[in-house]
Design a protein around this motif. Structure first.
Motif, PDB file in Angstrom:
ATOM      1  N   THR A 109       0.825  -1.207   0.000  1.00  0.00           N
ATOM      2  CA  THR A 109       0.000   0.000   0.000  1.00  0.00           C
ATOM      3  C   THR A 109       0.858   1.256   0.000  1.00  0.00           C
ATOM      4  O   THR A 109       0.593   2.211  -0.746  1.00  0.00           O
ATOM      5  N   TRP A 113       1.389   4.728  -2.151  1.00  0.00           N
ATOM      6  CA  TRP A 113       1.134   6.047  -1.581  1.00  0.00           C
ATOM      7  C   TRP A 113       2.323   6.990  -1.709  1.00  0.00           C
ATOM      8  O   TRP A 113       2.140   8.195  -1.926  1.00  0.00           O
ATOM      9  N   PHE A 116       2.546   9.227  -4.825  1.00  0.00           N
ATOM     10  CA  PHE A 116       1.490  10.244  -4.836  1.00  0.00           C
ATOM     11  C   PHE A 116       1.811  11.373  -3.866  1.00  0.00           C
ATOM     12  O   PHE A 116       1.682  12.560  -4.202  1.00  0.00           O
ATOM     13  N   ASP A 120       2.351  14.680  -6.103  1.00  0.00           N
ATOM     14  CA  ASP A 120       0.970  15.024  -6.440  1.00  0.00           C
ATOM     15  C   ASP A 120       0.852  16.426  -7.032  1.00  0.00           C
ATOM     16  O   ASP A 120       0.225  16.624  -8.078  1.00  0.00           O
ATOM     17  N   ASN A 153      -8.456  17.031   0.271  1.00  0.00           N
ATOM     18  CA  ASN A 153      -8.096  15.681   0.701  1.00  0.00           C
ATOM     19  C   ASN A 153      -8.019  15.606   2.223  1.00  0.00           C
ATOM     20  O   ASN A 153      -8.513  14.649   2.842  1.00  0.00           O
ATOM     21  N   ASN A 181      -8.324   0.269   0.088  1.00  0.00           N
ATOM     22  CA  ASN A 181      -7.250  -0.025  -0.864  1.00  0.00           C
ATOM     23  C   ASN A 181      -7.782  -0.144  -2.289  1.00  0.00           C
ATOM     24  O   ASN A 181      -7.125   0.285  -3.250  1.00  0.00           O
ATOM     25  N   MET A 184      -8.408   3.337  -3.435  1.00  0.00           N
ATOM     26  CA  MET A 184      -7.127   3.975  -3.736  1.00  0.00           C
ATOM     27  C   MET A 184      -6.644   3.582  -5.125  1.00  0.00           C
ATOM     28  O   MET A 184      -6.214   4.436  -5.920  1.00  0.00           O
ATOM     29  N   CYS A 187      -8.650   5.292  -7.843  1.00  0.00           N
ATOM     30  CA  CYS A 187      -8.288   6.709  -7.979  1.00  0.00           C
ATOM     31  C   CYS A 187      -6.966   6.877  -8.726  1.00  0.00           C
ATOM     32  O   CYS A 187      -6.824   7.788  -9.558  1.00  0.00           O
ATOM     33  N   PHE A 188      -6.001   6.013  -8.456  1.00  0.00           N
ATOM     34  CA  PHE A 188      -4.725   6.122  -9.157  1.00  0.00           C
ATOM     35  C   PHE A 188      -4.879   5.792 -10.640  1.00  0.00           C
ATOM     36  O   PHE A 188      -4.234   6.408 -11.498  1.00  0.00           O
ATOM     37  N   ILE A 220     -10.420  13.585  -7.681  1.00  0.00           N
ATOM     38  CA  ILE A 220      -9.572  12.431  -7.343  1.00  0.00           C
ATOM     39  C   ILE A 220      -8.787  12.712  -6.065  1.00  0.00           C
ATOM     40  O   ILE A 220      -8.720  11.866  -5.159  1.00  0.00           O
ATOM     41  N   LEU A 224      -9.318  10.591  -2.447  1.00  0.00           N
ATOM     42  CA  LEU A 224      -8.183   9.873  -1.862  1.00  0.00           C
ATOM     43  C   LEU A 224      -8.013  10.156  -0.372  1.00  0.00           C
ATOM     44  O   LEU A 224      -7.268   9.444   0.306  1.00  0.00           O
ATOM     45  N   LEU A 228      -6.700   7.324   2.520  1.00  0.00           N
ATOM     46  CA  LEU A 228      -5.512   7.758   3.256  1.00  0.00           C
ATOM     47  C   LEU A 228      -5.769   7.749   4.761  1.00  0.00           C
ATOM     48  O   LEU A 228      -4.905   7.351   5.550  1.00  0.00           O
TER      49      LEU A 228
END
Length: 265
Positions: A109, A113, A116, A120, A153, A181, A184, A187-188, A220, A224, A228
């Motif tokens: 995971t 992360w 990003f 980001d 976010n 997850n 996530m 979204c990616f 997005i 997220l 998170l």
């Protein structure tokens, strides 16, 4: 934490700090540089304020007092010993399969992360606004818009944190973590789709992005916040539950899970 993130990202999304601190704007430091320096000054101010509050609120016992001597005697007389690194790794042989699954999923995971969290705003400036660092206003505008997305976010992260206990009691922490997850990952993938659409439209390097592209990107970033928040809390609860049954202590569970987080770096 969420409140601090909101304040920090709000600072990054505002482009007029050089007007609040005009001395930061010099011939060698343009507006973007001045805004960054102003953010550092704000950071120093908040650190001084919070440090002062912490010092005034903490009731510490002076070293020369009898209370400190008694506390030191109790600490030295205890039978507990600090765990060294080899003792930490030595406990791995006691871990059950669920613990290894939690550690593996946590590591995977955070592999997702970390890019990003690091890139980001750069993604927003380059792929959505078509700018380059020190190459014009588009990149700076994209970075500020990315900071706005991270602010949203953090708002979702804070709200999710307040509802975390209710979610886990109703659905179970494992189920909530799994859904987070999956969300996530979706979204990616959506970020890749938005990047492809932005390149297909053909505005990059010529004009600002269409409003709908910016809205997609901000959406997005906002969504997220939910996974998170789950990632920040649920894995610790799960690993603590399983390690507690082995009688290895809560501190060990924190250390082991932190290893699973930092090793992917």
């Amino acid at each position: 934490m969420a409140i601090g993130n909101i304040l920090g990202y709000a600072t990054g999304s505002y482009s007029g700090w050089y007007k609040v601190f005009p001395f930061t704007l010099t011939p060698a430091c343009n507006i973007s540089c001045a805004n960054l320096k102003s953010a550092f000054f704000l950071d120093i101010i908040f650190i001084l304020i919070t440090t002062y509050i912490s010092i005034m609120a903490a009731n510490e016992v002076p070293l020369g007092s009898s209370g400190a001597a008694n506390a030191e005697a109790e600490e030295s007389g205890g039978s507990a010993e600090e765990a060294f690194l080899w003792e930490l790794f030595g406990t791995f042989r006691y871990f059950s399969k669920p613990i290894w699954v939690i550690l593996s999923v946590t590591a995977l995971t955070w592999i997702a992360w970390f890019p990003f969290l690091l890139f980001d705003t750069d993604w927003m400036g380059r792929e959505i606004y078509g700018g380059e660092p020190n190459g014009g206003a588009n990149y700076d505008t994209g970075v500020r818009m990315g900071a706005l997305g991270l602010l949203l976010n953090s708002v979702v992260l804070g709200i999710t944190s307040l509802l975390m206990e209710r979610l886990c009691r109703k659905r179970g922490p494992g189920f909530v973590w799994g859904v987070a997850n999956i969300l996530m990952a979706i979204c990616f993938v959506a970020m890749l789709v938005v990047t492809y659409v932005a390149n297909t439209i053909g505005y990059l390097g010529k004009d600002l992005p269409p409003t709908r592209i910016v809205i997609y990107a901000l959406t997005i970033f906002t969504i997220l916040g939910f996974p998170l928040a789950i990632t920040y809390s649920v894995p610790y609860a799960l690993i603590s539950t399983h390690i507690q049954s082995l009688g290895l202590g809560q501190g060990l569970s924190m250390g082991v899970l932190n290893l699973a987080i930092v090793l992917p770096q």
